[in-house]
Design a protein around this motif. Structure first.
Motif, PDB file in Angstrom:
ATOM      1  N   VAL A 324      -7.562  -2.920  -2.110  1.00  0.00           N
ATOM      2  CA  VAL A 324      -6.369  -3.460  -1.468  1.00  0.00           C
ATOM      3  C   VAL A 324      -5.534  -2.300  -0.922  1.00  0.00           C
ATOM      4  CG1 VAL A 324      -4.390  -4.986  -1.717  1.00  0.00           C
ATOM      5  CG2 VAL A 324      -6.360  -5.247  -3.255  1.00  0.00           C
ATOM      6  N   PRO A 325      -5.280  -2.254   0.385  1.00  0.00           N
ATOM      7  CA  PRO A 325      -4.467  -1.166   0.938  1.00  0.00           C
ATOM      8  C   PRO A 325      -3.087  -1.097   0.288  1.00  0.00           C
ATOM      9  CG  PRO A 325      -5.496  -2.452   2.689  1.00  0.00           C
ATOM     10  CD  PRO A 325      -5.724  -3.207   1.414  1.00  0.00           C
ATOM     11  N   GLY A 326      -2.726   0.085  -0.204  1.00  0.00           N
ATOM     12  CA  GLY A 326      -1.384   0.300  -0.732  1.00  0.00           C
ATOM     13  C   GLY A 326      -1.102  -0.342  -2.058  1.00  0.00           C
ATOM     14  N   ARG A 327      -2.146  -0.747  -2.787  1.00  0.00           N
ATOM     15  CA  ARG A 327      -1.948  -1.310  -4.126  1.00  0.00           C
ATOM     16  C   ARG A 327      -2.691  -0.411  -5.121  1.00  0.00           C
ATOM     17  NH1 ARG A 327       0.397  -3.834  -0.620  1.00  0.00           N
ATOM     18  NH2 ARG A 327       1.245  -5.937  -0.851  1.00  0.00           N
ATOM     19  N   VAL A 328      -1.958   0.457  -5.781  1.00  0.00           N
ATOM     20  CA  VAL A 328      -2.520   1.497  -6.643  1.00  0.00           C
ATOM     21  C   VAL A 328      -3.709   2.134  -5.918  1.00  0.00           C
ATOM     22  CG1 VAL A 328      -3.000   2.106  -9.020  1.00  0.00           C
ATOM     23  CG2 VAL A 328      -1.999  -0.079  -8.541  1.00  0.00           C
ATOM     24  N   GLU A 329      -3.463   2.494  -4.664  1.00  0.00           N
ATOM     25  CA  GLU A 329      -4.512   3.089  -3.831  1.00  0.00           C
ATOM     26  C   GLU A 329      -4.599   4.587  -4.120  1.00  0.00           C
ATOM     27  OE1 GLU A 329      -5.904   3.338   0.875  1.00  0.00           O
ATOM     28  OE2 GLU A 329      -4.004   2.379   0.325  1.00  0.00           O
TER      29      GLU A 329
END
Length: 478
Positions: A324-329
């Motif tokens: 998921v982009p930008g989710r604990v990336e």
């Protein structure tokens, strides 16, 4: 479509000329000559009644307005509430598209986007055509479109669902925000199932009280899942989920933490391993996501998959490699551990920091700020949370909108007791540079607040700024 067919189910003043209408708009900039203009009151963009004269000039054939609007114009159709009428009008015009797909709603303060990505990945593994309407974008059949709101306006929701159905999409996963519920954006959507993830403080600038916010979330399940053969997947690992579950006694439920749970779980900086227990049947699984809160997101997606009878092997595959982009990336580097996350509420920030604290081998450095023009009460709370779980914090600008960035930062700083545990770097990129220079091998850097967003709004101007892009540039990877 004939005008009376479009207005079917709407109470309005008659008689009207039953002409053929080829387009509908709520924005005069999108209005086509001969189209129907609906003057929305109470929408995100203000009061559409102010633009009725402009709609006439642009050649609107008919205009839908509220009874309180003073006019003798026979081409103005009067209704009690345009906000209530709009979903029915849109659904009629697009021929009830939500009934042509399996529609899944995802409701909750945090986790909606991650859950939608997991479900999408599982269903694709199963060989299904999937559409997603959510915070990051809306997408289907390899096409990706920008989305202004987590859940679009009612007219756009019906149009997107129609486009998806026409291209053979079988399942649609929709993130349903509290704004969308309150502003009737999903009123005429026929949901087959819905997920409740969790509940915590957010959007009090809109809902005013935490009670109002909670009642709004609850109302979705009470209104949209009351028919038979519809399922609620409820995360009962939090108290609000338990309360919701107990209040929905007439609705078919899958309870996360009871009917579906995880056992023998191992959490590491590289992911999650464990055993899924699905109504007593057990399956080993692993995932590249991190943290106990993401484990709950996974379990919610598993519950939904169970409802639709997805074979277990596809569930396990879908859990393993979703991203998921930008989710604990995670930003890959040789000797630095850097995560970018959308955490912009007290609960979300606490959950990600709690998880990183459990997994850390060195210090945790946190860079974050708070948005302007929104719930001010959460700023001090987020400061307290960052101080509690971080070894050091850098307070910076997030999305100041029309507020002064330094004023927002001063509110955040009120949450800190120890002045030695933070510094202020108002410019976001400068905060990143300082943090990256500061972290050593074994340390973890969390950059929180904006995640996938690629802009900042400063004094009414939307300026390009992408956290990931900025970090990669500082690291020399762009």
């Amino acid at each position: 479509m004939k005008l009376k067919k479009i207005l079917e189910g709407v109470v309005y003043n008659e008689p009207i000329e039953d002409i053929c209408v080829e387009s509908i708009a709520t924005d005069t900039r999108k209005l086509k000559k001969g189209g129907l203009f609906v003057a929305l009151r109470g929408s995100a963009d203000g009061d559409g009644h102010k633009y009725i004269d402009e709609a006439k000039k642009q050649g609107a054939s008919f205009i839908v307005a509220e009874n309180s609007y003073q006019t003798n114009d026979k081409n103005i159709i009067k209704v009690n509430s345009t906000l209530n009428a709009m979903p029915k009008i849109a659904s009629n015009f697009y021929k009830k598209p939500s009934e042509k797909v399996k529609l899944i709603g995802v409701v909750g303060t945090n986790g909606k986007t991650t859950i939608s990505y997991i479900i999408e990945n599982i269903l694709i593994k199963w060989g299904k055509k999937v559409g997603v309407i959510g915070t990051i974008n809306y997408r289907y059949n390899g096409k990706i479109f920008k989305n202004d709101y987590t859940t679009p306006e009612a007219l756009d929701v019906q149009r997107i669902l129609s486009d998806m159905a026409k291209t053979g999409v079988e399942y649609v996963v929709m993130e349903v925000s509290s704004h969308a519920i309150a502003l009737k954006r999903v009123k005429e959507c026929s949901f087959d199932a819905a997920i409740f993830s969790n509940f915590s403080q957010d959007h009090l600038d809109f809902h005013k009280t935490i009670k109002d916010y909670w009642e709004c979330k609850k109302s979705f399940f009470e209104e949209y899942l009351k028919d038979r053969q519809k399922f609620a997947i409820i995360n009962t690992l939090n108290s609000e989920g338990t309360e919701l579950s107990e209040s929905l006694k007439q609705i078919e439920q899958i309870k996360i933490g009871k009917d579906i749970k995880a056992e023998d779980v191992k959490l590491t900086i590289n992911g999650i391993d464990g055993v899924l227990n699905i109504f007593g049947e057990k399956f080993e699984f692993k995932s590249n996501s991190i943290g106990s809160y993401n484990l709950e997101n996974i379990l919610c997606a598993v519950g939904l998959s169970f409802v639709f009878k997805v074979p277990y092997n596809y569930i396990i595959e879908g859990i393993e490699d979703f991203s998921v982009p930008g989710r604990v990336e995670k930003i890959e580097t040789k000797d630095k551990t850097i995560f970018i996350d959308y955490a912009h509420t007290p609960d979300a920030l606490e959950k990600v920091l709690q998880s990183l604290t459990q997994l850390k081998t060195g210090r945790i450095i946190t860079v974050f700020g708070c948005g302007g023009g929104r719930d001010k009460d959460k700023r001090k709370k987020m400061g307290k949370i960052s101080e509690k779980y971080s070894d050091f914090s850098i307070i910076t600008s997030d999305n100041p909108r029309d507020e002064e960035p330094i004023s927002i930062i001063e509110d955040v700083v009120q949450g800190f007791i120890n002045k030695e545990k933070y510094i202020v770097k108002e410019k976001r990129e400068e905060a990143f540079k300082t943090a990256i220079d500061m972290i050593k091998k074994g340390d973890t850097l969390l950059i929180a607040g904006k995640g996938h967003e690629d802009y900042q709004i400063i004094k009414g101007k939307k300026l390009h700024f992408d956290d990931k892009e900025s970090v990669l540039a500082i690291l020399g990877k762009l």
